[in-house]
Scaffold this motif. Sequence first.
Motif, PDB file in Angstrom:
ATOM      1  N   THR A  32      44.415 -14.155 -75.612  1.00 19.43           N
ATOM      2  CA  THR A  32      43.554 -15.231 -75.132  1.00 19.43           C
ATOM      3  C   THR A  32      43.910 -15.472 -73.677  1.00 19.43           C
ATOM      4  O   THR A  32      45.081 -15.571 -73.338  1.00 19.43           O
ATOM      5  CB  THR A  32      43.786 -16.530 -75.937  1.00 19.43           C
ATOM      6  OG1 THR A  32      43.536 -16.268 -77.308  1.00 19.43           O
ATOM      7  CG2 THR A  32      42.879 -17.645 -75.454  1.00 19.43           C
ATOM      8  N   ILE A  33      42.891 -15.568 -72.850  1.00 21.40           N
ATOM      9  CA  ILE A  33      43.090 -15.886 -71.438  1.00 21.40           C
ATOM     10  C   ILE A  33      42.291 -17.148 -71.158  1.00 21.40           C
ATOM     11  O   ILE A  33      41.099 -17.203 -71.440  1.00 21.40           O
ATOM     12  CB  ILE A  33      42.604 -14.755 -70.511  1.00 21.40           C
ATOM     13  CG1 ILE A  33      43.356 -13.463 -70.786  1.00 21.40           C
ATOM     14  CG2 ILE A  33      42.730 -15.176 -69.045  1.00 21.40           C
ATOM     15  CD1 ILE A  33      42.806 -12.259 -70.050  1.00 21.40           C
ATOM     16  N   SER A  34      42.944 -18.162 -70.630  1.00 20.94           N
ATOM     17  CA  SER A  34      42.215 -19.370 -70.240  1.00 20.94           C
ATOM     18  C   SER A  34      42.616 -19.728 -68.820  1.00 20.94           C
ATOM     19  O   SER A  34      43.752 -19.546 -68.421  1.00 20.94           O
ATOM     20  CB  SER A  34      42.501 -20.522 -71.198  1.00 20.94           C
ATOM     21  OG  SER A  34      43.857 -20.875 -71.148  1.00 20.94           O
ATOM     22  N   THR A  35      41.646 -20.203 -68.085  1.00 21.06           N
ATOM     23  CA  THR A  35      41.911 -20.580 -66.698  1.00 21.06           C
ATOM     24  C   THR A  35      41.307 -21.935 -66.401  1.00 21.06           C
ATOM     25  O   THR A  35      40.380 -22.384 -67.071  1.00 21.06           O
ATOM     26  CB  THR A  35      41.304 -19.562 -65.705  1.00 21.06           C
ATOM     27  OG1 THR A  35      39.891 -19.550 -65.883  1.00 21.06           O
ATOM     28  CG2 THR A  35      41.873 -18.189 -65.892  1.00 21.06           C
ATOM     29  N   SER A  36      41.854 -22.564 -65.395  1.00 19.61           N
ATOM     30  CA  SER A  36      41.293 -23.797 -64.873  1.00 19.61           C
ATOM     31  C   SER A  36      41.371 -23.684 -63.356  1.00 19.61           C
ATOM     32  O   SER A  36      42.428 -23.892 -62.765  1.00 19.61           O
ATOM     33  CB  SER A  36      42.079 -25.017 -65.360  1.00 19.61           C
ATOM     34  OG  SER A  36      41.618 -26.163 -64.685  1.00 19.61           O
ATOM     35  N   PHE A  37      40.282 -23.284 -62.756  1.00 17.78           N
ATOM     36  CA  PHE A  37      40.305 -23.098 -61.312  1.00 17.78           C
ATOM     37  C   PHE A  37      40.387 -24.421 -60.566  1.00 17.78           C
ATOM     38  O   PHE A  37      40.827 -24.472 -59.443  1.00 17.78           O
ATOM     39  CB  PHE A  37      39.101 -22.279 -60.844  1.00 17.78           C
ATOM     40  CG  PHE A  37      39.255 -20.821 -61.175  1.00 17.78           C
ATOM     41  CD1 PHE A  37      40.086 -20.013 -60.430  1.00 17.78           C
ATOM     42  CD2 PHE A  37      38.600 -20.282 -62.263  1.00 17.78           C
ATOM     43  CE1 PHE A  37      40.253 -18.685 -60.738  1.00 17.78           C
ATOM     44  CE2 PHE A  37      38.758 -18.948 -62.580  1.00 17.78           C
ATOM     45  CZ  PHE A  37      39.584 -18.150 -61.823  1.00 17.78           C
ATOM     46  N   GLU A  38      39.984 -25.508 -61.223  1.00 19.26           N
ATOM     47  CA  GLU A  38      40.119 -26.816 -60.589  1.00 19.26           C
ATOM     48  C   GLU A  38      41.593 -27.146 -60.377  1.00 19.26           C
ATOM     49  O   GLU A  38      41.971 -27.700 -59.369  1.00 19.26           O
ATOM     50  CB  GLU A  38      39.454 -27.890 -61.442  1.00 19.26           C
ATOM     51  CG  GLU A  38      37.943 -27.764 -61.460  1.00 19.26           C
ATOM     52  CD  GLU A  38      37.285 -28.733 -62.419  1.00 19.26           C
ATOM     53  OE1 GLU A  38      37.985 -29.569 -63.016  1.00 19.26           O
ATOM     54  OE2 GLU A  38      36.059 -28.658 -62.567  1.00 19.26           O
ATOM     55  N   GLU A  39      42.414 -26.774 -61.358  1.00 22.49           N
ATOM     56  CA  GLU A  39      43.845 -27.042 -61.256  1.00 22.49           C
ATOM     57  C   GLU A  39      44.612 -25.803 -60.799  1.00 22.49           C
ATOM     58  O   GLU A  39      45.820 -25.843 -60.645  1.00 22.49           O
ATOM     59  CB  GLU A  39      44.382 -27.508 -62.612  1.00 22.49           C
ATOM     60  CG  GLU A  39      43.763 -28.796 -63.085  1.00 22.49           C
ATOM     61  CD  GLU A  39      44.229 -29.171 -64.480  1.00 22.49           C
ATOM     62  OE1 GLU A  39      45.289 -28.683 -64.917  1.00 22.49           O
ATOM     63  OE2 GLU A  39      43.524 -29.951 -65.126  1.00 22.49           O
TER      64      GLU A  39
ATOM     65  N   LYS B  88      44.708 -15.152 -60.484  1.00 21.72           N
ATOM     66  CA  LYS B  88      44.529 -13.759 -60.901  1.00 21.72           C
ATOM     67  C   LYS B  88      45.870 -13.040 -61.005  1.00 21.72           C
ATOM     68  O   LYS B  88      46.104 -12.269 -61.949  1.00 21.72           O
ATOM     69  CB  LYS B  88      43.611 -13.026 -59.928  1.00 21.72           C
ATOM     70  CG  LYS B  88      42.188 -13.511 -59.975  1.00 21.72           C
ATOM     71  CD  LYS B  88      41.364 -12.861 -58.879  1.00 21.72           C
ATOM     72  CE  LYS B  88      40.026 -13.549 -58.729  1.00 21.72           C
ATOM     73  NZ  LYS B  88      39.291 -13.081 -57.552  1.00 21.72           N
ATOM     74  N   LEU B  89      46.745 -13.264 -60.064  1.00 25.66           N
ATOM     75  CA  LEU B  89      48.064 -12.624 -60.105  1.00 25.66           C
ATOM     76  C   LEU B  89      48.876 -13.110 -61.302  1.00 25.66           C
ATOM     77  O   LEU B  89      49.577 -12.320 -61.944  1.00 25.66           O
ATOM     78  CB  LEU B  89      48.822 -12.877 -58.801  1.00 25.66           C
ATOM     79  CG  LEU B  89      48.321 -12.086 -57.593  1.00 25.66           C
ATOM     80  CD1 LEU B  89      48.945 -12.617 -56.308  1.00 25.66           C
ATOM     81  CD2 LEU B  89      48.630 -10.602 -57.772  1.00 25.66           C
ATOM     82  N   LYS B  90      48.770 -14.394 -61.615  1.00 24.19           N
ATOM     83  CA  LYS B  90      49.494 -14.908 -62.779  1.00 24.19           C
ATOM     84  C   LYS B  90      48.968 -14.281 -64.061  1.00 24.19           C
ATOM     85  O   LYS B  90      49.741 -13.903 -64.944  1.00 24.19           O
ATOM     86  CB  LYS B  90      49.405 -16.428 -62.858  1.00 24.19           C
ATOM     87  CG  LYS B  90      50.217 -16.967 -64.031  1.00 24.19           C
ATOM     88  CD  LYS B  90      50.287 -18.459 -64.068  1.00 24.19           C
ATOM     89  CE  LYS B  90      51.157 -18.877 -65.252  1.00 24.19           C
ATOM     90  NZ  LYS B  90      51.151 -20.301 -65.447  1.00 24.19           N
ATOM     91  N   ILE B  91      47.652 -14.143 -64.179  1.00 23.11           N
ATOM     92  CA  ILE B  91      47.071 -13.500 -65.360  1.00 23.11           C
ATOM     93  C   ILE B  91      47.583 -12.070 -65.471  1.00 23.11           C
ATOM     94  O   ILE B  91      48.033 -11.635 -66.538  1.00 23.11           O
ATOM     95  CB  ILE B  91      45.534 -13.536 -65.299  1.00 23.11           C
ATOM     96  CG1 ILE B  91      45.034 -14.965 -65.475  1.00 23.11           C
ATOM     97  CG2 ILE B  91      44.935 -12.612 -66.364  1.00 23.11           C
ATOM     98  CD1 ILE B  91      43.550 -15.148 -65.188  1.00 23.11           C
TER      99      ILE B  91
END
Length: 109
Positions: free
Chosen positions: A94-101, A30-33
């Motif tokens: 565009t916002i993309s996340t990968s919570f696994e990584e 979240k902070l990086k976003i």
Amino acid sequence: MAICTEIRHVTPKDGNVFADLGFAPGEAVKLKIKAELMIKITAWIKDNGLNQSDAADIFGVQRTRVSDLMRGKIQKFTIDALVDMLEKARQPYTISTSFEEHTARVTVA
């Protein structure tokens, strides 16, 4: 007393400095976003030669909010507020996340 100038760790370009600083994985993403959105918005303000008052008018916020943005006060902003600013500036994103990584990427075209 000597100051240690030895480099002990370098965050990779696509890494997350907040994770490296010890934030919990979800919070680090979240902070990086938020940080990347803030960077894109401040760059847009500078690229368009806007002063803080002009930017505040476009975003529909107080000038002090733009000042906080320009000073990088990340704790004062939500992702929603930053996305609203991008939309008011008519900037696609565009916002993309990968919570696994525990990674996040923000792209503002």
